[in-house]
Design an enzyme around this catalytic site. Structure first.
Site, PDB file in Angstrom:
ATOM      1  N   GLU A  14      25.232-113.706 -45.156  1.00  0.00           N
ATOM      2  CA  GLU A  14      24.744-113.687 -43.771  1.00  0.00           C
ATOM      3  C   GLU A  14      23.219-113.771 -43.723  1.00  0.00           C
ATOM      4  O   GLU A  14      22.541-113.540 -44.721  1.00  0.00           O
ATOM      5  CB  GLU A  14      25.239-112.431 -43.059  1.00  0.00           C
ATOM      6  CG  GLU A  14      24.819-111.153 -43.752  1.00  0.00           C
ATOM      7  CD  GLU A  14      24.454-110.052 -42.771  1.00  0.00           C
ATOM      8  OE1 GLU A  14      23.806-110.339 -41.752  1.00  0.00           O
ATOM      9  OE2 GLU A  14      24.812-108.904 -43.061  1.00  0.00           O
ATOM     10  N   LYS A  19      27.495 -99.093 -42.276  1.00  0.00           N
ATOM     11  CA  LYS A  19      26.117 -98.582 -42.271  1.00  0.00           C
ATOM     12  C   LYS A  19      26.098 -97.092 -41.907  1.00  0.00           C
ATOM     13  O   LYS A  19      26.741 -96.658 -40.964  1.00  0.00           O
ATOM     14  CB  LYS A  19      25.262 -99.392 -41.291  1.00  0.00           C
ATOM     15  CG  LYS A  19      24.746-100.682 -41.957  1.00  0.00           C
ATOM     16  CD  LYS A  19      23.677-101.356 -41.141  1.00  0.00           C
ATOM     17  CE  LYS A  19      24.291-102.178 -40.052  1.00  0.00           C
ATOM     18  NZ  LYS A  19      24.775-103.481 -40.489  1.00  0.00           N
TER      19      LYS A  19
HETATM   20  N1  PSU Z   1      23.943-105.060 -43.574  1.00  0.00           N
HETATM   21  C1  PSU Z   1      22.673-104.747 -43.964  1.00  0.00           C
HETATM   22  N2  PSU Z   1      21.654-105.025 -43.100  1.00  0.00           N
HETATM   23  C2  PSU Z   1      21.873-105.626 -41.870  1.00  0.00           C
HETATM   24  C3  PSU Z   1      23.206-105.958 -41.459  1.00  0.00           C
HETATM   25  C4  PSU Z   1      24.206-105.650 -42.366  1.00  0.00           C
HETATM   26  O1  PSU Z   1      22.477-104.222 -45.072  1.00  0.00           O
HETATM   27  O2  PSU Z   1      20.911-105.880 -41.136  1.00  0.00           O
HETATM   28  C5  PSU Z   1      23.437-106.624 -40.109  1.00  0.00           C
HETATM   29  C6  PSU Z   1      24.711-107.476 -40.145  1.00  0.00           C
HETATM   30  O3  PSU Z   1      24.357-108.785 -39.750  1.00  0.00           O
HETATM   31  C7  PSU Z   1      25.626-106.836 -39.123  1.00  0.00           C
HETATM   32  C8  PSU Z   1      24.627-106.310 -38.141  1.00  0.00           C
HETATM   33  O4  PSU Z   1      26.540-107.741 -38.567  1.00  0.00           O
HETATM   34  O5  PSU Z   1      23.643-105.725 -38.989  1.00  0.00           O
HETATM   35  C9  PSU Z   1      25.251-105.331 -37.155  1.00  0.00           C
HETATM   36  O6  PSU Z   1      24.495-105.291 -35.970  1.00  0.00           O
HETATM   37  P1  PSU Z   1      25.098-104.567 -34.671  1.00  0.00           P
HETATM   38  O7  PSU Z   1      25.205-103.122 -35.046  1.00  0.00           O
HETATM   39  O8  PSU Z   1      24.102-104.820 -33.553  1.00  0.00           O
HETATM   40  O9  PSU Z   1      26.408-105.217 -34.392  1.00  0.00           O
END
Ligand code: PSU
Ligand code: MN
Length: 300
Positions: A22, A156
């Site tokens: 990604e 996360k």
């Molecule tokens: N994993 C990481 N760092 C990130 C992400 C994932 O180590 O920045 C990103 C991914 O792209 C994931 C996003 O889809 O964070 C999630 O964002 P949100 O909570 O706004 O959906």
């Protein structure tokens, strides 16, 4: 609309292993200027295990499956790159501006291109205040509707991990622990949550995905690849910075898709390089494991 890089197209046509990566982690999840170097290291980690990397992003009004060095640089260095989750893909492509894809949108594009394995850092999920804010990552809906193996270090740790696991169960998204019965804790080795399934080698994961494919199951298969304890962030540092970052996000009125980048950015500012070191370690480990799983799938 979609441009598949020729090396990726050749590998897919020949049935050789390919791993999708990604770009939101590059544009919004890792600090500059390190992000460009790390993006190249993640691709190199995939290659080191015999697979072809396909970093996915929107550049020049087209979805790119596999980026050249110039495109990677655009995503890593352009000011204000759009963060494109699934619902943003249409407007993002039409705008002509560069856009980084999240877990949900990367998985969708990768699966459509015929890629079977995807590596990221940590999944998005249910935010801690979700009972009042309704803030749930679109990653959940994306994982519920995209048949691809997603290798991560768990959810996360800034999120409500228990609630996220409950949602994944409701959405029929399987979560398998790699070499562990416990869900990885992203920056931490252990999220504190157990998992119902475990595999200890790439062939075992490939066997699960083959069984799912044969049934036409539409969800992703999540593989949790936890950091070993000696590589994790100091838990006391983690908890202190997280509490401070959540309070700061609240005080600054941060909402919607800015929440996750804000909190991760705060970690990068307040841990003297430790969050960057840990984030890089875990994503490189995930990239290597994803390549081995892609190899096992290609072999079978
Ligand atoms: N994993 C990481 N760092 C990130 C992400 C994932 O180590 O920045 C990103 C991914 O792209 C994931 C996003 O889809 O964070 C999630 O964002 P949100 O909570 O706004 O959906
Ligand atoms: Mn959100």
């Amino acid at each position: 609309m979609t441009a598949v890089h020729e090396e990726v197209a050749a590998a897919l046509a020949a049935g050789r292993p390919v791993v999708a990566l990604e770009s939101t982690i590059i544009a919004h999840g890792l600090p500059r200027p390190d992000n460009l170097r790390v993006a190249a290291e993640i691709e190199e980690a995939v290659r080191s295990e015999g697979a072809v990397p396909a970093t996915i992003a929107v550049v020049g009004g087209r979805v790119r499956v596999g980026l050249g060095p110039d495109e990677l640089e655009v995503i890593a260095t352009t000011f204000d790159v759009d963060k494109l989750s699934l619902r943003d893909l249409g407007p993002g492509i039409a705008s002509g501006r560069p856009g980084a894809t999240t877990v949900a949108s990367t998985a969708y594009i990768a699966a459509r291109a015929g890629i079977r394995v995807f590596a990221t850092g940590g999944l998005g999920g249910v935010h801690r205040e979700a009972a009042t804010t309704f803030d749930e990552s679109a990653d959940l809906g994306g994982l519920a509707s995209t048949p691809i193996v997603v290798v991560c270090a768990g959810v996360k740790s800034i999120l409500d991990v228990g609630a996220t696991l409950e949602r994944l169960e409701t959405l029929s998204v399987p979560v398998v622990g790699y070499g562990s019965d416990r869900l990885g804790g992203f920056y931490l080795a252990d999220s504190g949550h157990g998992l119902p399934w475990r595999e200890d080698d790439p062939e075992g994961v490939a066997a699960i995905q083959r069984a799912r494919d044969a049934l036409g199951l539409p969800q992703a298969l999540v593989v949790s690849n936890p950091l070993p304890v000696d590589l994790q962030m100091d838990p006391a540092l983690h908890d202190r910075v997280l509490a401070e970052a959540l309070a700061a996000a609240d005080a600054a009125g941060i909402t919607g898709k800015d929440v996750t980048p804000f909190i991760l950015g705060r970690f990068h500012e307040r841990t003297a390089g430790e969050s960057l070191r840990v984030n890089v370690d875990l994503v490189l480990r995930n990239a290597r494991l994803a390549a081995r799983i892609a190899g096992a799938l290609a072999a079978g």
